[in-house]
Design a protein around this motif. Structure first.
Motif, mmCIF file in Angstrom:
data_model
loop_
_atom_site.group_PDB
_atom_site.id
_atom_site.type_symbol
_atom_site.label_atom_id
_atom_site.label_comp_id
_atom_site.label_asym_id
_atom_site.label_seq_id
_atom_site.Cartn_x
_atom_site.Cartn_y
_atom_site.Cartn_z
ATOM 1 N N VAL A 11 -22.980 -13.320 -12.745
ATOM 2 C CA VAL A 11 -23.185 -14.493 -11.883
ATOM 3 C C VAL A 11 -22.760 -14.169 -10.454
ATOM 4 C CG1 VAL A 11 -22.296 -16.768 -11.318
ATOM 5 C CG2 VAL A 11 -23.027 -16.291 -13.616
ATOM 6 N N PHE A 12 -21.556 -13.622 -10.293
ATOM 7 C CA PHE A 12 -21.087 -13.368 -8.934
ATOM 8 C C PHE A 12 -21.904 -12.285 -8.242
ATOM 9 C CE2 PHE A 12 -17.313 -15.524 -10.669
ATOM 10 C CZ PHE A 12 -17.228 -16.533 -9.721
ATOM 11 N N GLY A 13 -22.396 -11.340 -9.041
ATOM 12 C CA GLY A 13 -23.280 -10.329 -8.462
ATOM 13 C C GLY A 13 -24.563 -10.964 -7.956
ATOM 14 N N ILE A 14 -25.173 -11.798 -8.788
ATOM 15 C CA ILE A 14 -26.412 -12.468 -8.386
ATOM 16 C C ILE A 14 -26.158 -13.321 -7.142
ATOM 17 C CG2 ILE A 14 -28.140 -14.190 -9.054
ATOM 18 C CD1 ILE A 14 -27.819 -13.303 -11.933
ATOM 19 N N LEU A 15 -25.010 -13.998 -7.125
ATOM 20 C CA LEU A 15 -24.701 -14.855 -5.980
ATOM 21 C C LEU A 15 -24.644 -14.060 -4.679
ATOM 22 C CD1 LEU A 15 -22.073 -17.377 -7.353
ATOM 23 C CD2 LEU A 15 -24.456 -17.780 -6.730
ATOM 24 N N THR A 16 -24.137 -12.839 -4.757
ATOM 25 C CA THR A 16 -24.112 -12.001 -3.563
ATOM 26 C C THR A 16 -25.508 -11.888 -2.970
ATOM 27 O OG1 THR A 16 -22.321 -10.763 -4.569
ATOM 28 C CG2 THR A 16 -23.395 -9.760 -2.679
ATOM 29 N N GLY A 17 -26.492 -11.661 -3.851
ATOM 30 C CA GLY A 17 -27.870 -11.560 -3.382
ATOM 31 C C GLY A 17 -28.420 -12.897 -2.924
ATOM 32 N N VAL A 18 -28.194 -13.938 -3.726
ATOM 33 C CA VAL A 18 -28.712 -15.262 -3.382
ATOM 34 C C VAL A 18 -28.140 -15.715 -2.035
ATOM 35 C CG1 VAL A 18 -28.674 -17.706 -4.020
ATOM 36 C CG2 VAL A 18 -29.097 -15.992 -5.765
ATOM 37 N N GLY A 19 -26.838 -15.504 -1.844
ATOM 38 C CA GLY A 19 -26.185 -15.902 -0.600
ATOM 39 C C GLY A 19 -26.862 -15.262 0.605
ATOM 40 N N GLU A 20 -27.216 -13.989 0.468
ATOM 41 C CA GLU A 20 -27.868 -13.283 1.569
ATOM 42 C C GLU A 20 -29.137 -14.017 2.000
ATOM 43 O OE1 GLU A 20 -26.315 -10.872 2.935
ATOM 44 O OE2 GLU A 20 -27.858 -10.609 4.475
ATOM 45 N N GLY A 21 -29.866 -14.504 1.009
ATOM 46 C CA GLY A 21 -31.124 -15.183 1.305
ATOM 47 C C GLY A 21 -30.928 -16.528 1.983
ATOM 48 N N LEU A 22 -29.705 -17.014 2.002
ATOM 49 C CA LEU A 22 -29.471 -18.347 2.566
ATOM 50 C C LEU A 22 -28.923 -18.304 3.989
ATOM 51 C CD1 LEU A 22 -27.881 -20.058 -0.572
ATOM 52 C CD2 LEU A 22 -30.208 -20.319 0.274
ATOM 53 N N LYS A 23 -28.724 -17.094 4.511
ATOM 54 C CA LYS A 23 -28.124 -16.996 5.856
ATOM 55 C C LYS A 23 -29.148 -17.342 6.920
ATOM 56 C CE LYS A 23 -24.721 -13.448 4.720
ATOM 57 N NZ LYS A 23 -24.384 -12.019 4.867
ATOM 58 N N LYS A 24 -29.431 -18.636 7.035
ATOM 59 C CA LYS A 24 -30.512 -19.019 7.929
ATOM 60 C C LYS A 24 -29.995 -19.525 9.273
ATOM 61 C CE LYS A 24 -34.367 -18.570 5.417
ATOM 62 N NZ LYS A 24 -34.014 -17.376 4.604
ATOM 63 N N SER A 25 -28.724 -19.852 9.360
ATOM 64 C CA SER A 25 -28.218 -20.314 10.654
ATOM 65 C C SER A 25 -26.848 -19.684 10.892
ATOM 66 C CB SER A 25 -28.106 -21.836 10.675
ATOM 67 O OG SER A 25 -27.004 -22.234 9.885
ATOM 68 N N ARG A 26 -26.335 -19.863 12.091
ATOM 69 C CA ARG A 26 -25.072 -19.236 12.444
ATOM 70 C C ARG A 26 -23.933 -19.760 11.569
ATOM 71 N NH1 ARG A 26 -20.867 -19.931 15.571
ATOM 72 N NH2 ARG A 26 -21.536 -22.073 15.925
ATOM 73 N N LEU A 27 -23.914 -21.120 11.434
ATOM 74 C CA LEU A 27 -22.850 -21.722 10.640
ATOM 75 C C LEU A 27 -22.883 -21.231 9.206
ATOM 76 C CD1 LEU A 27 -22.759 -25.450 11.778
ATOM 77 C CD2 LEU A 27 -20.948 -23.736 11.952
ATOM 78 N N LEU A 28 -24.128 -21.187 8.647
ATOM 79 C CA LEU A 28 -24.285 -20.730 7.270
ATOM 80 C C LEU A 28 -23.813 -19.294 7.132
ATOM 81 C CD1 LEU A 28 -27.702 -22.131 6.078
ATOM 82 C CD2 LEU A 28 -25.481 -22.475 5.037
ATOM 83 N N THR A 29 -24.191 -18.468 8.116
ATOM 84 C CA THR A 29 -23.833 -17.064 8.032
ATOM 85 C C THR A 29 -22.319 -16.888 7.975
ATOM 86 O OG1 THR A 29 -25.783 -16.655 9.350
ATOM 87 C CG2 THR A 29 -24.282 -14.818 9.056
ATOM 88 N N ILE A 30 -21.614 -17.661 8.803
ATOM 89 C CA ILE A 30 -20.155 -17.550 8.792
ATOM 90 C C ILE A 30 -19.612 -17.928 7.419
ATOM 91 C CG2 ILE A 30 -18.011 -18.442 9.781
ATOM 92 C CD1 ILE A 30 -19.664 -19.049 12.326
ATOM 93 N N GLN A 31 -20.085 -19.099 6.937
ATOM 94 C CA GLN A 31 -19.657 -19.576 5.622
ATOM 95 C C GLN A 31 -19.902 -18.522 4.547
ATOM 96 O OE1 GLN A 31 -18.382 -22.051 3.954
ATOM 97 N NE2 GLN A 31 -17.790 -23.126 5.817
ATOM 98 N N ILE A 32 -21.166 -18.065 4.514
ATOM 99 C CA ILE A 32 -21.572 -17.192 3.412
ATOM 100 C C ILE A 32 -20.859 -15.850 3.488
ATOM 101 C CG2 ILE A 32 -23.539 -16.007 2.359
ATOM 102 C CD1 ILE A 32 -25.212 -18.451 3.177
ATOM 103 N N ASN A 33 -20.699 -15.324 4.714
ATOM 104 C CA ASN A 33 -20.016 -14.029 4.824
ATOM 105 C C ASN A 33 -18.655 -14.060 4.149
ATOM 106 O OD1 ASN A 33 -21.974 -12.580 6.011
ATOM 107 N ND2 ASN A 33 -21.303 -12.976 8.115
ATOM 108 N N ASN A 34 -17.943 -15.180 4.397
ATOM 109 C CA ASN A 34 -16.628 -15.329 3.763
ATOM 110 C C ASN A 34 -16.714 -15.285 2.253
ATOM 111 O OD1 ASN A 34 -14.779 -15.526 5.748
ATOM 112 N ND2 ASN A 34 -15.183 -17.700 6.130
#
Ligand SMILES: Nc1ncnc2c1ncn2[C@@H]1O[C@H](COP(=O)(O)OP(=O)(O)OP(=O)(O)O)[C@@H](O)[C@H]1O
Ligand SMILES: [Mg+2]
Lengths: 388, 335, 225
Positions: B278-301
């Motif tokens: 699950v956490f591995g898949i989430l790493t990939g899914v999260g990448e696909g969601l980095k659509k804005s600056r705020l999201l990118t900061i959130q997701i990177n963390n």
């Protein structure tokens, strides 16, 4: 982490402050769990006892069928069965039932001078010997019902209408006594004269098969050899028991579906109906900085505590009811389970599977029923308390 | 066949779950159509508040999917006596292959619900709720899975005819047995061991690289590899890992390891495998969601934490698998 | 000047489009500086409570901007509003709104439960505040048994536990007698000395005629006049 503990702590204190209000739902919840767990525990222990009996049972039994009914089987059948490849010992058996008017019990009478597997070691006294006439070994249930001890005589009414009396040589005293409880063992010769059975016929024939995977083949061959017989494999009996017991408990559970539904509605209703005091409290919490999800967590913990408490109490209650009080509340309803005798002590037994089934039938519906009401409570506007 | 306590429990639970999800889907549809982050109307506020309800329901669905998978396996396992030839859950599932699809469905629901909860988590932590529509479209995609799950369970239990002669792990999961399952256990053990351990190694390597790299493709690759590793691991459990736990060279059952007889080793084994995946898949899914600056900061963390968790869990999984190979006297030489 | 709260054309419409539509706040623009003590004055129904709850991030305006510590909060989802409210504001309500049945100390710590701060931290803060307000000797008492003045202090302690920069008080003296009102004013003065920004909605001359009030904002029909 600390956050969840603090919210749980507050949930506990909030439940405690409204203990009388919550007591109602806890009691109903407990009752439901207790009833359902009683049903499950009872059927499972019946099933277990039945399997315990069958453990020593023969792998293959041949009965004779006449006009679709079980009939005595001639000794001549054994010779030919012995010739079927793969067959080991072939043992004809003599047994039947005896209805005892004085105690109202139905006893199993067995005509043999060989011991019974697994139970000989729990015998008090001695077993009957070959050729010894007028003696018997009885089960504990019979001994208790008739106040009979070793050395006493037991009269049994024969086919001729007269009483034949048997001196008791031994008594079975197993803990889990369903196997031997109602048993009377006498010599084959006595058996025949008692019930007026001719020589050379038997109740059924036990067939030993060397290779367990061959049993079905052997059964098929015997069936082909004697079309008027019915081979019964132990597997088949087990399967029948399995289905029967599961079906029975399933049926009883389904009959409780109405009660379960009523309980879910009650849970929903209780969760929805908050009094002014509770509403105000949630308003205060929202106003001083608790968030919607915090209130939902609070409500979740309340539900969790209520369910765990009721579930545990109900489960323990059901356990005590079945194993220490002999299912006394159910016993009137259980008359139909004819294999069970007046006095039975089931071996205490419970497994995680039963608990999981119970959880699914009680806690999950309860939690589901309280989701929407908790959410409704949690979206209270934070500023309501600013306008009285 | 329906009047079995376990089956009643499973179907009751599934009905409740479907009812909750129908309600959530309705909310989801309204949100997809009417959501307007720039509006301050009362309607918008009430929609916002409904997302709390949906996220609670999804947590419930996730928890339920785990519990119901276990109960399903146990129920099926307890029924094996009804079928000639069946000796464990595998045999009962083969008695009506629809059971396998029901199981796959439950596993898919587990993964989808976890992804939903993660997406929701990100969304709720970003001020402009940028993922609202996406997450509710995902929700609408999960609903059919739940319907299939309940439908397949009904089909499976209704379709069970006691006394069906079935093949069990002994025969089905043996080289002679046909079908996919038979194929899995028929896989030659040694090459399978190599494939398994090298894919674990590759996965952990890629995941570690993705921790230090900011390149998007390596994160996608981590997600993809997690899925591949999951499939290889399941195949390996059937093919050889289970054998080491049972110490019987022909017993390829993936379910028996959940039993007390084998010290419940199946639980840590599957928890670490499923969690790591699950956490591995989430790493990939999260990448696909980095659509804005705020999201990118959130997701990177979060991504960092997810990847580390995944690496840790997969390592634990690998250690559990290796343990009996080293410490038991049982060997697979020659099988 | 160091602005801490600023509103630009803030309007709140309730039940829009329905016969019972109301506009408790209309086109309000104002500024409050850090450390200032301001009174919102106006007759009943003029929108004081409504404006206070908008500024205090209790709910969102229908239009306009509300800038708290440089951040526009007008369009934030509730959970972020809540976060800002929890970290920035302390509320003193018209009613005391204490939770009966739990102790003084617990009532005071309650706002911090969801923040996840550790228990020692909670305890330390609660004890500091209780000391400051002189209610330490009552800390284990259930609140419903306390005198009105003590309850008042508990409510204030609860508003201060998150160490807020801004204190919002809505008719804080409405239910108090003259002596208790005097106590409250003394506490307010103390807070002012500590540099807190204070906004008080009231039409009680006992408060707005005091000299620690820096400024008065008058409202009528939802507007500032
Ligand atoms: N939730 C609501 N529903 C309907 N009307 C409301 C609501 N909130 C406020 N109002 C109306 O908005 C107007 C302003 O109310 P508000 O409470 O802000 O006034 P106030 O100045 O605080 O009055 P008071 O001095 O009596 O406390 C009033 O006419 C009130 O009736
Ligand atoms: Mg007011």
């Amino acid at each position: 982490m600390g956050k969840h503990i603090k919210i749980l702590e507050f949930a506990l204190s909030s439940l405690w402050r409204r203990k009388y209000k919550n007591l109602g739902i806890i009691m109903v919840f407990t009752l439901i769990v207790m009833t359902l767990s009683s049903i499950l525990l009872l059927t499972y222990s019946f099933k277990r006892e039945a399997f315990a009996i069958l453990k020593g049972a023969p792998e293959l039994i041949i009965q004779k069928i006449r006009a679709g009914r079980h009939d005595f089987i001639p000794l001549s059948y054994t010779k030919k069965i012995r010739e079927v490849p793969g067959v080991g010992k072939v043992i004809p058996r003599l047994w039947g039932y005896y209805y005892d008017i004085s105690t109202g019990g139905n006893y199993t009478v067995l005509g043999t001078f060989r011991g019974i597997k697994n139970s000989i070691n729990v015998l008090k006294g001695k077993f009957i010997r070959h050729g010894e006439s007028g003696v018997c070994v009885i089960g504990k249930g019979i001994s208790q019902a008739r106040f009979a001890e070793i050395g006493d005589r037991i009269p049994i009414k024969g086919a001729d209408g007269k009483f034949h009396s048997f001196r008791i040589k031994g008594i079975f005293g197993a803990d889990s006594n369903i196997i031997t409880n109602d048993l009377i063992i006498i010599n084959p010769e006595d058996f025949k004269s008692l019930f007026g059975i001719e020589n050379n016929i038997f109740t059924d024939i036990v067939v030993q098969v060397y290779n367990p995977s061959e049993i079905n083949n052997v059964a098929a061959r015997i069936k082909a050899l004697f079309p008027d017989t019915r081979p019964i494999t132990k597997k088949e009996i087990l399967r029948t028991y399995d289905t029967l017991f599961d079906w029975r408990s399933g049926l009883v559970l389904t009959m409780f579906a109405g009660a379960l539904l009523a309980f879910v509605i009650l849970a929903w209703d209780k969760a929805t109906a908050m009094n002014a005091e509770e509403k105000k409290e949630i308003g205060i919490l929202k106003a001083i900085g608790w968030e919607t999800s915090d209130i939902m967590e609070l409500k979740f913990w309340e539900g969790f505590v209520i369910s765990s408490l009721s579930f545990l109490t109900g489960l323990i209650g059901g356990y005590i009811h079945i194993f220490f009080f002999g299912a006394s509340i159910f016993s009137p309803a259980l008359k139909g389970w004819s294999v069970i005798y007046p006095d039975f002590h089931l071996m205490p037994y419970i497994n995680p599977y039963q608990i999981a089934v119970l959880l699914f039938l009680t806690v999950i519906p309860y939690m589901a029923a309280t989701i929407v009401p908790s959410w409704k409570a949690s979206i209270t506007d934070p500023d309501v308390i600013m306008r009285g | 066949m329906i009047l079995h306590p376990g089956i009643i429990a499973l179907l009751t639970g599934a009905l409740i779950e479907v009812a909750l999800l129908i309600y959530s889907s309705y909310i989801g549809l309204v949100i997809i159509m009417r959501w307007n982050a720039n509006s301050s109307t009362e309607e918008q506020l009430s929609l916002e508040r409904k997302t709390y309800l949906v996220s609670t329901i999804m947590s419930f669905v996730l928890a339920f999917s785990i519990l119901s998978t276990l109960l399903f396996i146990y129920t099926v396992d307890g029924m094996h006596r009804l079928f000639t030839g069946a000796m464990c859950a595998t045999g009962s599932l083969n008695a009506n292959p629809v059971g396998w699809y029901a199981l796959y469905m439950k596993i898919s629901i587990f993964f989808l619900a976890s992804i939903w909860i993660a997406v929701n988590y990100i969304d709720q932590r970003t001020e402009d709720s940028p993922l609202v529509k996406k997450k509710f479209i995902l929700l609408l995609c999960i609903t059919p899975f739940l319907f299939s799950d309940i439908y397949l369970q009904f089909r499976y239990f209704l379709g069970l005819k006691p006394n069906i002669i079935t093949s069990c792990c002994g025969s089905l999961f043996s080289k002679e047995g046909g079908g996919m399952a038979g194929g899995l256990s028929g896989l030659p053990t040694h090459p399978m061991e190599y494939i398994f351990f090298s894919s674990i190694f590759i996965y952990v390597f890629i995941a570690c690289v993705s921790l230090f790299s900011s390149k998007g493709f390596i994160k996608y690759l981590t997600g993809l590899m997690a899925i591949v590793l999951f499939i290889i691991s399941l195949a390996s459990i059937i093919s050889f890992i289970s054998l080491y736990f049972y110490e019987i060279p022909t017993h390829h059952c993936p379910f028996d390891i959940l039993q007390g007889h084998y010290n419940y080793i199946g639980y840590p084994l599957y928890i670490s495998l499923f969690g790591g995946t699950v956490f591995g898949i989430l790493t990939g899914v999260g990448e696909g969601l980095k659509k804005s600056r705020l999201l990118t900061i959130q997701i990177n963390n979060l991504q960092r934490k997810w990847t580390i968790t995944s690496i840790a869990l997969i390592t634990i999984f690998a250690l559990i698998c290796i343990y009996p190979m080293i410490f038991s006297s049982f060997t697979l030489e020659g099988y | 000047m160091n602005t801490i709260i600023k509103t630009e054309n803030v309007t709140k419409v309730l039940n829009r489009g329905r016969p019972n539509e109301v506009r408790p706040v209309r086109d309000v623009s104002m500024e409050i500086s850090k450390g200032e003590t301001v009174v919102l004055k106006g007759p009943s129904g003029s929108g004081k409570t409504s404006l206070l709850s908008l500024v205090g991030c209790m709910n969102r305006p229908t239009s306009g901007k509300i800038i708290v510590k440089g951040k526009d909060v007008a369009k934030l989802p509730e959970r972020f509003l809540n976060l800002i409210r929890r970290n920035t504001f302390g509320f003193i309500f018209q009613q005391l709104n204490l939770i009966n049945g739990i102790s003084v100390k617990e009532n005071i710590m309650l706002p911090l439960y969801p923040t996840g701060s550790g228990f020692p931290e909670l305890k330390k803060r609660a004890e500091n505040i209780m000391d400051k307000l002189g209610i330490t000797h009552r800390k284990h008492f259930p609140v419903q048994g306390l005198s009105g003045g003590e309850q008042q202090r508990v409510a204030i302690a609860r508003a201060l536990i998150n160490n807020p920069d801004i204190i919002l008080a809505d008719e804080p003296t409405a239910h108090l007698d003259t002596k208790l009102s005097g106590d409250l004013i003394n506490i307010m003065k103390l807070l002012k000395e500590e540099g807190k920004t204070i906004v008080i909605a009231t039409h009680d001359p006992l408060i707005y005629e005091r000299d620690f009030i820096d400024r008065m904002i008058e409202m009528r029909d939802g507007k500032i006049i």
